[in-house]
Design an enzyme around this catalytic site. Sequence first.
Site, PDB file in Angstrom:
ATOM      1  CB  ALA A 253      -0.911   0.002   1.226  1.00 35.10           C
ATOM      2  CG  MET A 254       2.188   5.207  -2.039  1.00 34.57           C
ATOM      3  SD  MET A 254       3.787   5.257  -1.169  1.00 34.57           S
ATOM      4  CE  MET A 254       3.889   7.007  -0.812  1.00 34.57           C
ATOM      5  CG  ASN A 256      -0.271   7.977  -2.730  1.00 35.93           C
ATOM      6  OD1 ASN A 256       0.909   8.056  -2.983  1.00 35.93           O
ATOM      7  ND2 ASN A 256      -1.020   6.935  -3.071  1.00 35.93           N
ATOM      8  CG  HIS A 288       1.862   0.770   7.756  1.00 35.85           C
ATOM      9  ND1 HIS A 288       2.991   0.276   8.364  1.00 35.85           N
ATOM     10  CD2 HIS A 288       2.308   1.524   6.710  1.00 35.85           C
ATOM     11  CE1 HIS A 288       4.062   0.703   7.707  1.00 35.85           C
ATOM     12  NE2 HIS A 288       3.679   1.461   6.698  1.00 35.85           N
ATOM     13  CD  GLU A 289       0.212   2.333   3.718  1.00 43.46           C
ATOM     14  OE1 GLU A 289       0.744   3.426   3.455  1.00 43.46           O
ATOM     15  OE2 GLU A 289       0.866   1.264   3.777  1.00 43.46           O
TER      16      GLU A 289
HETATM   17 ZN   LIG Z   1       4.739   2.587   5.339  1.00 42.38          ZN
END
Ligand SMILES: [Zn+2]
Length: 843
Positions: A253-254, A256, A288-289
């Site tokens: 995942a990212m 942004n 987490h994200e």
């Molecule tokens: Zn991370």
Amino acid sequence: MAVKRFYETFHPDHYDLYIDVDRAARSFSGTSTIHGEIQEETVLVHQKYMTISKVTVDGKEVPFTFGDDFEGIKIEAGKTGEAVIAIDYSAPLTDTMMGIYPSYYQVDGVKKELIGTQFETTFAREAFPCVDEPEAKATFSLALKFDEHEGETVLANMPEDRVENGVHYFKETVRMSSYLVAFAFGEMRSLTTHTKSGVLIGVYSTQAHTEKELTFSLDIAKRAIEFYEDFYQTPYPLPQSLQLALPDFSAGAMENWGLVTYREAYLLLDPDNTTLEMKKLVATVVTHELAHQWFGDLVTMEWWDNLWLNESFANMMEYLSVDHLEPNWHIWEMFQTSEAAAALTRDATDGVQSVHVEVNDPAEIDALFDGAIVYAKGSRMLVMVRSLLGDEALRKGLKRYFDEHKFGNAAGDDLWDALSTATDLNIGEIMHTWLDQPGYPVVNAFVEDGHLKLTQKQFFIGEGKEVGRKWEIPLNANFKAPKIMSDVELDLGDYQALRAEAGHALRLNVGNNSHFIVKYDQTLMDDIMKEAKDLDPVSQLQLLQDLRLLAEGKQASYADVVPVLELFKNSESHIVNDALYTTAAKLRQFAPAGSEADKNLRALYNDLSKDQVARLGWLPKAGESDEDIQTRPYVLSASLYGRNADSEKQAHEIYVEYADKLAELSADIRPYVLINEVENYGSSELTDKLIGLYQATSDPSFKMDLEAAIVKSKDEGELKKIVSWFKNAEIVKPQDLRGWFSGVLFNPAGEQLAWNWIRDEWAWLEKTVGGDMEFATFITVISRVFKTKERYDEYNAFFTDKESNMLLNREIKMDRKVIANRVDLIASEQADVNAAVAAALQK
Ligand SMILES: [Zn+2]
């Protein structure tokens, strides 16, 4: 030598981005208009794979050159100070899963695509010219145009402001780094809600998924944002927090800012038939994200050498927040089975990187993403800090950290400074010993001349160069002992007196929150073993884990570990079963497929698991405990490995009953039913049926179960067919290729085929996923399988000349050691271990 940072030449303040994507033509073009302050008359702005047609400074055309060799544009601005630089460009739209890229999927057999972005670490420069360094924070106003059709949704970091002449204009962002910019468009499904403070929360996917699959993550995301606003005592600074699942996604995942992107398996799930383990995993990915929205996005590392600061912190917070949101899940136990185990194993190999690494050349950046170090070890470091500080001091320190650095950048020491204001401990001094040095210590605990003594020494698996490293070790002893062990040796005093005062066996690192292992002498170990069955699950896991590591490092023998497995075989804790079978799996390396030792080891597996299978049964029961639900998969899997005839028969009967509705079979047992079917009742028809279901289903869990089973085929013809799919993106997506490859490689019947494949197709693989930061992990999985001198030689013959690739260099060297260590360990231990397994069966 330090590579020049582009930020030294130009400080951007605001971007007006115009991007026009032409899917049909597989290209995009645009203008990047950057307001900022020129520092040097020759300005450097990042770009990659672009054609630059025009550059103006304050409206006047200026000379420029550009190239992919330096990933930039050199602009002769002829001035310094405030200026507006405008750059016209065009670039191809490619399938690399970096920059702006398409994801492919099908709805009812119709092929579709969704356009999304991935800019971390250095791929924003592939989407628009920019100063692509984390320190170069600016505001962004995005205007997006594309060959749009009816029914498409378009998303970006901020909400849409207006649409004019087919151009979507988004509201201006807050100050942020370029690697956090994101947008996406295509046909989508969505669910939204609001937090108590009014932040819009959304979950988005393609229309291949049902609304039901979005509900779980929407709930977690909403409550996570609310939790963080409270815990950090700092409001979420954007009006929206959208989560988007992309069908093609390289990482997990990212983060942004405002538009987080995910691999589908880490966001979407069927709440009615997904394992609790998978739900926990998805929840930790989302949290987490969302932890990053503050730690990473609001306050960002100054440069990539402090990447650990982002990742270690988010990796700790994912557990802290899920523990708050779902206390019954006991999520910190998962920390023990995943992060702790991964970090302790990887960090014991000489040559491993430290958490904090100097990095100058941008090309080194992606090689820094050693997950077991940056994420797992790093989060253990912060768990250590948290247990030293306590949550109140942690919150106080964090609030200060956010207040001081919001919308700016920071380094590790800024965090330690902020946290140190909330405690008497010198957190920075303690943490530098852990973050700047690779590896970790084994603490020897022993009784000598009646005194209880401790010594610390770096722990290695395989050859390691002793260079006198020393750590500030939070001991967390259950005897009277100092809080921190700073010296190499420590005399705790009269053992009998200490033992009498404590009233129990000595144990160090209680809770397993510090990053070290313990080697007790025989007296102390015998004392612990008397209490072992009554210890809490984490302590039991730790006992097994430390023994396994000591055996890997030849400071104990696997032969001595065998009886300990028997001790815990009827444990009703799933994490103890996890540790037990992780350790038992290590015994497989000593038992070649088809040998007498292999037969014995399988009999041991059957012996370890049979009472538990009888207790739990194959089918989940209504009203059973979470522990039972989560223990069952371990013992079923062990029972099948143990060739338990009754288990094989039951699994087959379940398969037959569900043959026409496999998706409805309980996800808790589905992989084992399918694996049994492929291993013991396999056929070409079965492979074809399962891969058909794999292609048709949109349920990520079901997909994973099918994959796990298909690769277990024992038939060479079938395995050849499976390997032939690897280059066919219609069947195996590039994002899933490593999983398929390692599945076949781990199958003894498929090892040679998979190894041949990767060597034959290396050029293709490099072209397809070679720029990806996960690329090196193809080598990691090879190092987990190879265990003979022949394979070691073949590994070297193939990989040695690839060390010149900076992205692969470190991994090739590390994995060479991992394989060499295993070959050596097997040679010296094999006879003893196999004898111990045979002896255990005689009991
Ligand atoms: Zn991370």
